[in-house]
Design a protein around this motif. Structure first.
Motif, PDB file in Angstrom:
ATOM      1  N   ILE A 171      -6.645   4.268   4.340  1.00  0.00           N
ATOM      2  CA  ILE A 171      -6.074   4.818   3.104  1.00  0.00           C
ATOM      3  C   ILE A 171      -6.750   6.145   2.764  1.00  0.00           C
ATOM      4  O   ILE A 171      -6.088   7.121   2.401  1.00  0.00           O
ATOM      5  CB  ILE A 171      -6.215   3.807   1.953  1.00  0.00           C
ATOM      6  CG1 ILE A 171      -5.287   2.610   2.203  1.00  0.00           C
ATOM      7  CG2 ILE A 171      -5.907   4.445   0.609  1.00  0.00           C
ATOM      8  CD1 ILE A 171      -5.522   1.442   1.268  1.00  0.00           C
ATOM      9  N   SER A 193       0.858  -1.179   0.000  1.00  0.00           N
ATOM     10  CA  SER A 193       0.000   0.000   0.000  1.00  0.00           C
ATOM     11  C   SER A 193       0.897   1.233   0.000  1.00  0.00           C
ATOM     12  O   SER A 193       1.623   1.489   0.971  1.00  0.00           O
ATOM     13  CB  SER A 193      -0.901   0.000   1.233  1.00  0.00           C
ATOM     14  OG  SER A 193      -1.573   1.229   1.345  1.00  0.00           O
ATOM     15  N   GLU A 194       0.841   2.001  -1.084  1.00  0.00           N
ATOM     16  CA  GLU A 194       1.702   3.178  -1.199  1.00  0.00           C
ATOM     17  C   GLU A 194       1.281   4.273  -0.239  1.00  0.00           C
ATOM     18  O   GLU A 194       2.115   5.006   0.283  1.00  0.00           O
ATOM     19  CB  GLU A 194       1.688   3.689  -2.634  1.00  0.00           C
ATOM     20  CG  GLU A 194       2.303   2.712  -3.617  1.00  0.00           C
ATOM     21  CD  GLU A 194       2.212   3.191  -5.042  1.00  0.00           C
ATOM     22  OE1 GLU A 194       1.714   4.310  -5.280  1.00  0.00           O
ATOM     23  OE2 GLU A 194       2.642   2.435  -5.930  1.00  0.00           O
ATOM     24  N   LEU A 231      -9.123  -0.615  -3.579  1.00  0.00           N
ATOM     25  CA  LEU A 231      -9.957  -0.440  -2.397  1.00  0.00           C
ATOM     26  C   LEU A 231     -10.746   0.869  -2.441  1.00  0.00           C
ATOM     27  O   LEU A 231     -11.887   0.916  -1.989  1.00  0.00           O
ATOM     28  CB  LEU A 231      -9.116  -0.505  -1.129  1.00  0.00           C
ATOM     29  CG  LEU A 231      -8.572  -1.891  -0.785  1.00  0.00           C
ATOM     30  CD1 LEU A 231      -7.689  -1.822   0.446  1.00  0.00           C
ATOM     31  CD2 LEU A 231      -9.697  -2.885  -0.577  1.00  0.00           C
ATOM     32  N   THR A 232     -10.164   1.934  -2.977  1.00  0.00           N
ATOM     33  CA  THR A 232     -10.906   3.189  -3.037  1.00  0.00           C
ATOM     34  C   THR A 232     -12.058   3.097  -4.034  1.00  0.00           C
ATOM     35  O   THR A 232     -13.078   3.755  -3.847  1.00  0.00           O
ATOM     36  CB  THR A 232      -9.994   4.364  -3.410  1.00  0.00           C
ATOM     37  OG1 THR A 232      -9.283   4.056  -4.611  1.00  0.00           O
ATOM     38  CG2 THR A 232      -9.005   4.669  -2.301  1.00  0.00           C
ATOM     39  N   ASN A 261       3.017  -3.514   3.763  1.00  0.00           N
ATOM     40  CA  ASN A 261       2.570  -4.649   2.968  1.00  0.00           C
ATOM     41  C   ASN A 261       1.301  -5.217   3.580  1.00  0.00           C
ATOM     42  O   ASN A 261       1.185  -5.324   4.796  1.00  0.00           O
ATOM     43  CB  ASN A 261       3.639  -5.746   2.933  1.00  0.00           C
ATOM     44  CG  ASN A 261       4.774  -5.395   2.009  1.00  0.00           C
ATOM     45  OD1 ASN A 261       4.573  -4.825   0.952  1.00  0.00           O
ATOM     46  ND2 ASN A 261       5.988  -5.732   2.416  1.00  0.00           N
ATOM     47  N   VAL A 262       0.369  -5.608   2.723  1.00  0.00           N
ATOM     48  CA  VAL A 262      -0.892  -6.209   3.149  1.00  0.00           C
ATOM     49  C   VAL A 262      -0.914  -7.637   2.619  1.00  0.00           C
ATOM     50  O   VAL A 262      -0.785  -7.854   1.409  1.00  0.00           O
ATOM     51  CB  VAL A 262      -2.096  -5.418   2.584  1.00  0.00           C
ATOM     52  CG1 VAL A 262      -3.395  -6.053   3.014  1.00  0.00           C
ATOM     53  CG2 VAL A 262      -2.015  -3.969   2.999  1.00  0.00           C
ATOM     54  N   LEU A 314      -9.030  -1.008   6.352  1.00  0.00           N
ATOM     55  CA  LEU A 314      -7.869  -0.623   5.559  1.00  0.00           C
ATOM     56  C   LEU A 314      -8.240   0.461   4.558  1.00  0.00           C
ATOM     57  O   LEU A 314      -7.501   1.434   4.373  1.00  0.00           O
ATOM     58  CB  LEU A 314      -7.297  -1.849   4.841  1.00  0.00           C
ATOM     59  CG  LEU A 314      -6.042  -1.629   4.027  1.00  0.00           C
ATOM     60  CD1 LEU A 314      -4.879  -1.229   4.929  1.00  0.00           C
ATOM     61  CD2 LEU A 314      -5.692  -2.874   3.240  1.00  0.00           C
ATOM     62  N   LYS A 315      -9.399   0.337   3.927  1.00  0.00           N
ATOM     63  CA  LYS A 315      -9.867   1.345   2.970  1.00  0.00           C
ATOM     64  C   LYS A 315     -10.040   2.698   3.648  1.00  0.00           C
ATOM     65  O   LYS A 315      -9.652   3.733   3.101  1.00  0.00           O
ATOM     66  CB  LYS A 315     -11.197   0.893   2.353  1.00  0.00           C
ATOM     67  CG  LYS A 315     -11.809   1.907   1.431  1.00  0.00           C
ATOM     68  CD  LYS A 315     -13.121   1.442   0.868  1.00  0.00           C
ATOM     69  CE  LYS A 315     -13.722   2.542   0.003  1.00  0.00           C
ATOM     70  NZ  LYS A 315     -14.862   2.097  -0.764  1.00  0.00           N
ATOM     71  N   GLY A 333      -2.899  -0.761  -8.214  1.00  0.00           N
ATOM     72  CA  GLY A 333      -2.457  -1.233  -6.904  1.00  0.00           C
ATOM     73  C   GLY A 333      -3.619  -1.410  -5.942  1.00  0.00           C
ATOM     74  O   GLY A 333      -4.781  -1.127  -6.252  1.00  0.00           O
ATOM     75  N   ILE A 334      -3.285  -1.883  -4.756  1.00  0.00           N
ATOM     76  CA  ILE A 334      -4.309  -2.183  -3.753  1.00  0.00           C
ATOM     77  C   ILE A 334      -5.027  -0.918  -3.303  1.00  0.00           C
ATOM     78  O   ILE A 334      -6.221  -0.942  -3.009  1.00  0.00           O
ATOM     79  CB  ILE A 334      -3.708  -2.964  -2.558  1.00  0.00           C
ATOM     80  CG1 ILE A 334      -4.795  -3.499  -1.620  1.00  0.00           C
ATOM     81  CG2 ILE A 334      -2.715  -2.118  -1.795  1.00  0.00           C
ATOM     82  CD1 ILE A 334      -5.621  -4.592  -2.194  1.00  0.00           C
ATOM     83  N   ASP A 335      -4.324   0.207  -3.282  1.00  0.00           N
ATOM     84  CA  ASP A 335      -4.969   1.466  -2.885  1.00  0.00           C
ATOM     85  C   ASP A 335      -6.067   1.858  -3.871  1.00  0.00           C
ATOM     86  O   ASP A 335      -7.179   2.217  -3.468  1.00  0.00           O
ATOM     87  CB  ASP A 335      -3.925   2.592  -2.795  1.00  0.00           C
ATOM     88  CG  ASP A 335      -2.891   2.326  -1.728  1.00  0.00           C
ATOM     89  OD1 ASP A 335      -3.148   1.489  -0.843  1.00  0.00           O
ATOM     90  OD2 ASP A 335      -1.821   2.963  -1.778  1.00  0.00           O
TER      91      ASP A 335
END
Length: 100
Positions: free
Chosen positions: A88, A40-41, A69-70, A46-47, A84-85, A64-66
């Motif tokens: 972020i 996650s930047e 999730l958004t 790390n997730v 986590l969302k 990416g994961i960010d």
């Protein structure tokens, strides 16, 4: 541990093996699950997730994961990924407030 993707919810499906003689026997179709650590930047951590291969492709497509999730709706995510969302989103809003 369930054979289910953390992000998409893809799970085991059932069906039949069908022989040349048209005999049918039950079988299971297992999802292609992978244990992956995604960075996650926004958070700088790390997730670890157990996700399907097609979900990994979707994550890469959305940046990416960010980004994944958004764009995802909260009611479609499990509780730990909702938290986590929100983390972020909080970090990104702080970053935008600092720029202004």
């Amino acid at each position: 541990m369930a054979r289910r993707c953390t992000l998409t919810g893809t799970a085991v499906q059932t069906g039949n093996n069908v022989s040349h003689a048209n005999n049918k026997t039950r079988r299971r179709f297992l999802p292609n699950l992978q244990n992956r650590r995604l960075f996650s930047e926004a958070l700088g951590v790390n997730v670890s997730l157990r996700i399907a291969a097609n979900a990994l492709r979707t994550i890469e497509k959305q940046g990416g994961i960010d980004g994944y999730l958004t764009a995802a709706k909260e009611h479609e995510l499990p509780g730990d990924l909702v938290r986590l969302k929100r983390r972020i989103a909080a970090v990104r809003s702080e970053g935008q407030a600092a720029e202004a």
